[in-house]
Scaffold this motif. Structure first.
Motif, short mmCIF file in Angstrom:
data_model
loop_
_atom_site.label_atom_id
_atom_site.label_comp_id
_atom_site.label_asym_id
_atom_site.label_seq_id
_atom_site.Cartn_x
_atom_site.Cartn_y
_atom_site.Cartn_z
N ALA A 9 -28.56 -27.27 -48.38
CA ALA A 9 -28.65 -26.94 -49.56
C ALA A 9 -26.76 -26.99 -50.18
O ALA A 9 -25.99 -26.81 -49.63
N ASN A 25 -27.88 -21.89 -43.95
CA ASN A 25 -27.48 -22.98 -44.96
C ASN A 25 -26.38 -24.08 -43.92
O ASN A 25 -24.77 -24.90 -44.42
N ALA A 38 -30.89 -28.18 -53.89
CA ALA A 38 -30.66 -27.10 -53.73
C ALA A 38 -31.34 -26.14 -52.75
O ALA A 38 -32.22 -27.08 -51.65
N LEU A 39 -31.64 -24.96 -52.59
CA LEU A 39 -32.46 -24.83 -51.55
C LEU A 39 -33.85 -24.89 -51.80
O LEU A 39 -34.38 -25.59 -50.41
N ALA A 40 -34.49 -24.56 -52.33
CA ALA A 40 -35.96 -24.71 -52.78
C ALA A 40 -36.29 -24.28 -54.23
O ALA A 40 -36.15 -23.13 -54.63
N MET A 53 -42.25 -25.13 -47.64
CA MET A 53 -41.66 -26.04 -47.70
C MET A 53 -40.57 -26.64 -47.49
O MET A 53 -41.14 -26.70 -46.38
N PHE A 58 -34.94 -21.15 -44.45
CA PHE A 58 -34.13 -20.64 -45.65
C PHE A 58 -35.08 -19.43 -45.54
O PHE A 58 -34.35 -18.63 -45.58
N LYS A 85 -37.30 -27.26 -47.33
CA LYS A 85 -36.15 -26.35 -46.56
C LYS A 85 -37.07 -25.49 -45.70
O LYS A 85 -36.57 -24.13 -46.42
#
Lengths: 349, 349, 349, 349
Positions: free
Chosen positions: B13, A25, B209-211, A237, A242, A239
């Protein structure tokens, strides 16, 4: 919490993987897989499989399987598999959805492992019927199987050889690939492309990740336009770092194998202990992290009352009693197993 | 890193959401959404939308949109939308894949906002052609639009009214719903079901958010069997708690609105600053977190050389120069904007 | 009956084709295309197109188009076409259904003929968006067009050249191919593969058959497994001889061209006559067997009252009056045309 | 020609049906089913089935089955059937294609007839697995079965009752429905909706038509939007009168039953005669127009050499010798049967 043997995805993620997510992150990075972690995953996986591979992270085993199959099976094709394979009974029709209509053709096999002769016979039947039948498309093996057994390397090689004879690619549903590998004791390469596997669904979620599976093509040329399939299924996705981070952590420092070894060891401990439990009977050899146990109805109920979680396995109805499934995982403590055994033994008095 | 204006999902995130993920990593819990966090998400969302809603977490906006549309549009249906909607140009064919063949029918509109008359006319045409044409299926609005504009509540109501007349449900692609809401200053309920929206794709990934995205049905009865669609698309995560946790954190304590307000404010700061930049011209009112700016080719190139990241927008070719898109987000610092403005101003000397 | 100008498939079959069906009803023959007539069709078609072709009879133009496109376009692909093409407005979503989700991308063009620049621009846009967009898949031309115009051979060649540059195959929707050919006066080969067409939907139903269309691949290698697509769509007829017989009769002795020439001549006669009708205005050059005429509302209504059948064309709304479509066919008598003209002229007094 | 026992669609059309086609070739009529014959077919069929039905003509049994199933089974559904049903082995994946991914779940049954208990068990299994499994969608019965046996009316009623308990509709694949009906000796109504059948694929092609099958809904409300499915599959013929004419002729004056009675009688004559042929053994009771006979390899080969046409049935491998399938039809002469029997008897000397 240690009383939950219902599945290996009820456990939390393991520390190393969660740490990797936190560490990922950092800063602004290119999205949709253009980040450094996703690039690194390619080299980590290639190193581990001793071959240049193409890896595509996704977030579920169902996505990995269905995407992989849609890449190698024509929309009018047949997918040969075990009749009780996860793709047949537990993926909500995903393979037919993703392929646009390919047909699952399941073979029976008490130990969960299909045989080359079954494939050969089914293909001969298909060829006999010609265009009226679905076209032979691919074979898929579940490793470890749904019954907690593990294909030997030679068994895989024999099926692959039969598949090759008919020009069929071989897919492996490796939702529990690490557990199988830990049992086999061979290298990842030996357990896959060296015995003829073309595409692997590599699961991490059940073995310590938050949500990470990957489709691994052992011949990157087979992955042509695969990214488009992933994208249109909503599985690219933004991002992606992650998920890539999880997979790198998973594959590094033998984490995947260590987690799997522990899970397998707990399953064996359970199997060993059950020998002493009157009335308990194992249905299959325990080679990974799943056990199928016949118990009396009273015994099962008593265990449930004591807060142990597990599935009653409706697919297998014993002559008397019930069949339950017990799943161990990286987070199962030996004391969890021992508690279960103690409770089971008590029930029998 | 502050020089990246290419999209709102290049950012990491935000802390509150990452913390929630970490906190969710506690103990053994029921998988596939049977966990407490997923249950809690239902009530959190219902409270925020002032109505009992059915919420289904997924991991991408494409998944949310395509799943939502497949639930409300027949496989032989038409989906009415803006011609430059994300589902038309940027989701790799997902809507047609998930619906099994529904047809996207795009309307032109310079400001990114379709008009009720366009819908009425298109439906009349469809009815004229009868079964030879695809059947009117649903309307979908992108809020905020792809051009960074925001539908007013009355605009949505007018489109919904036209849709209702023909029995069509209304979907909202809310990948940037929080940005729109921050602009509108009304309640989530006023911006959705109160003006006729039936289903919302609620995005969180682009806003910290991350996902995490979610499909929100304002009438839970419309969600019948939706879980099966999510499952067979590989979008039912086993460890769903990790996505539910993100969404709860997102919706709690106004995090989503605060993040969006900041992003919008940065976009306005940029818009304001660009007024002073000779040769720069904004294409659309800046109502959310995206700006479309016409610059000279030299200016664009110079900014790129200085390490600023943004997209050249091929969809819009100005008479001279180039159009670039700038996206701000929760993590954009005012100094990032100021640096960009300073560089842009210098270019013009 | 001669007052029906609504379409070219309201007419009965012509004698030669009906005779061929009757004659085909002889004895027991191998089904599913293993009969002699189907074999003969291959050689008849190959002779006419001056090339070894692969021909697959079906029973509708929609089937021919959708099957052909599904063979050449990936399921995640784009199909470039005119925005008012039959596949866009009148085939009920068949192309997306058969391809499993390919997206129709329509170009505007007042005369019904798309331009190479439109294709080039659309492909450039797709390439710019990469995997987020559908993948350029194929171009399809309607010949004759939906507006009764005809692509010149050089126009087709120019589009094909642009398609080739991007590796795209070219499909021709030839529901009215014979009408186009009669207009062009060139050979079937010159009008198709010699100017870059890869696959042709060859219509016969609208030009005198009972129910017969065919997919013609100019490179038989492109037809690999096509039979499986036809089969799984329910379009492999068991008694295929009855369709093959129609197509043979159609192609033999210039029947197709003679029928088309007559239809075209009737259309021209109508066009010529309309010049003398006050208030009537032709929208497009009449190059095949369709006319689009702007009339006053009273005139249109009066013609309808007198029993003339035709469509009011909602797609085109004139400033005043209405647009009607008139279609002539092999069975239209010159007296039918003259009657219509007389009635139309009277209306205007 | 009388030596062809390979299938019932190798025969030509019968005179009455061909005449009807010729007679239908009169004048200009509304296309796409707006003609008088298609309207008349509705009333003819409704009279015969003693109920207002909705009938949709198509040109193949595969189309009829796949369209019917796609109307009643959700895209994420299960279709329960016999494991050797035509839809499983001989329709090239059509059911999955038309439904967009529904899964065929086949039950074994030596006589070709599934049992209510099999259905009940399969549904219980599905319910146990919940959303992870495909959703129970429909049951389909083949009547007459693929093994030439016929479900009794009470057998159908029992399966329907089990289906009703789980809310499942019942489809009947009646490619040889007339043969079954001739065997049962009951009314069409008794053999279908009165014992719980919701939708029937009514075959005529195998029993004397050129190309005509129909989907019959016993509750017209179940047919909502079915026309759109037929259209987008390319199965809405423009000159539909030619198929409707066949079906009317087929159903009128007991033609369908008379044709079927003859075919069945020829099959019984064959069965009777085979009793006297040493080494020949019938596998199933002969209740319709198909016989499955075990012969020695030499005998089979000798018959082939003498020009008799039939299939070697790879699905059934006898302990010694081969299994052949013999199909009689409306056009089989008793002398054809006698010749075959004579030749078979000679072989055995």
């Amino acid at each position: 919490m240690g009383r939950n043997f219902s599945s290996d995805h009820v456990a939390p993620a393991c520390d190393a993987i969660l740490s990797a997510v936190n560490k990922a992150n950092e800063g602004f990075v290119t999205s949709y897989g253009g980040d450094e972690l996703t690039a690194k995953l390619q080299s980590v996986a290639s190193e581990i499989f001793e071959k240049q591979v193409a890896v595509f992270p996704v977030i579920s085993g169902t996505a990995a399987n269905a995407l992989a199959l849609s890449q190698i099976v024509p929309t009018f094709g047949a997918i040969y598999c075990h009749e009780g394979a996860h793709i047949v009974t537990d993926e909500g029709g995903a393979p037919a959805f993703f392929t646009g209509g390919a047909q699952l053709i399941g073979f029976p096999a008490a130990d969960g492992k299909i045989r080359p002769e079954q494939l050969t016979k089914a293909v001969a039947f298909a060829e006999d019927l010609g265009i009226h039948h679905v076209k032979p498309g691919a074979v898929t093996l579940t490793q470890a199987t749904e019954w907690g057994t593990v294909y030997g390397v030679e068994e895989i090689a024999a099926i692959s050889a039969a598949a090759r004879q008919h020009g069929l690619p071989v897919h492996m549903d490796g939702a529990r690939f690490a557990n199988a590998l830990a049992h086999l004791g061979c290298t990842p390469a030996e357990a896959t492309w060296k015995c003829g596997v073309d595409v692997l669904s590599l699961g991490a979620t059940k073995n310590g990740a938050l949500a990470a599976d990957a489709v691994v093509f052992f011949d990157p040329a087979m992955a042509r336009d695969f990214e488009r399939r992933r994208k249109r299924a909503g599985h690219l996705m933004s991002k992606l770092r992650f998920v890539s981070a999880q997979l790198i952590a998973y594959l590094k420092n033998d984490l995947w194998l260590n987690n799997a070894r522990h899970a397998n060891a707990m399953a064996l401990r359970m199997a060993e202990g059950l020998k002493a439990v009157a009335g308990a009977k194992l249905l299959h050899p325990v080679q990974a992290n799943e056990l199928f146990v016949v118990l009396s109805e009273e015994s099962a109920r008593s265990l449930e009352m004591q807060g142990f979680d597990f599935y009653r396995w409706s697919l297998h109805k014993p002559a008397s009693g019930v069949t339950i499934r017990l799943v161990t995982c990286y987070a199962t403590a030996s004391s969890d197993v021992d508690e279960f055994l103690a409770a089971a033994a008590l029930n029998k008095r």
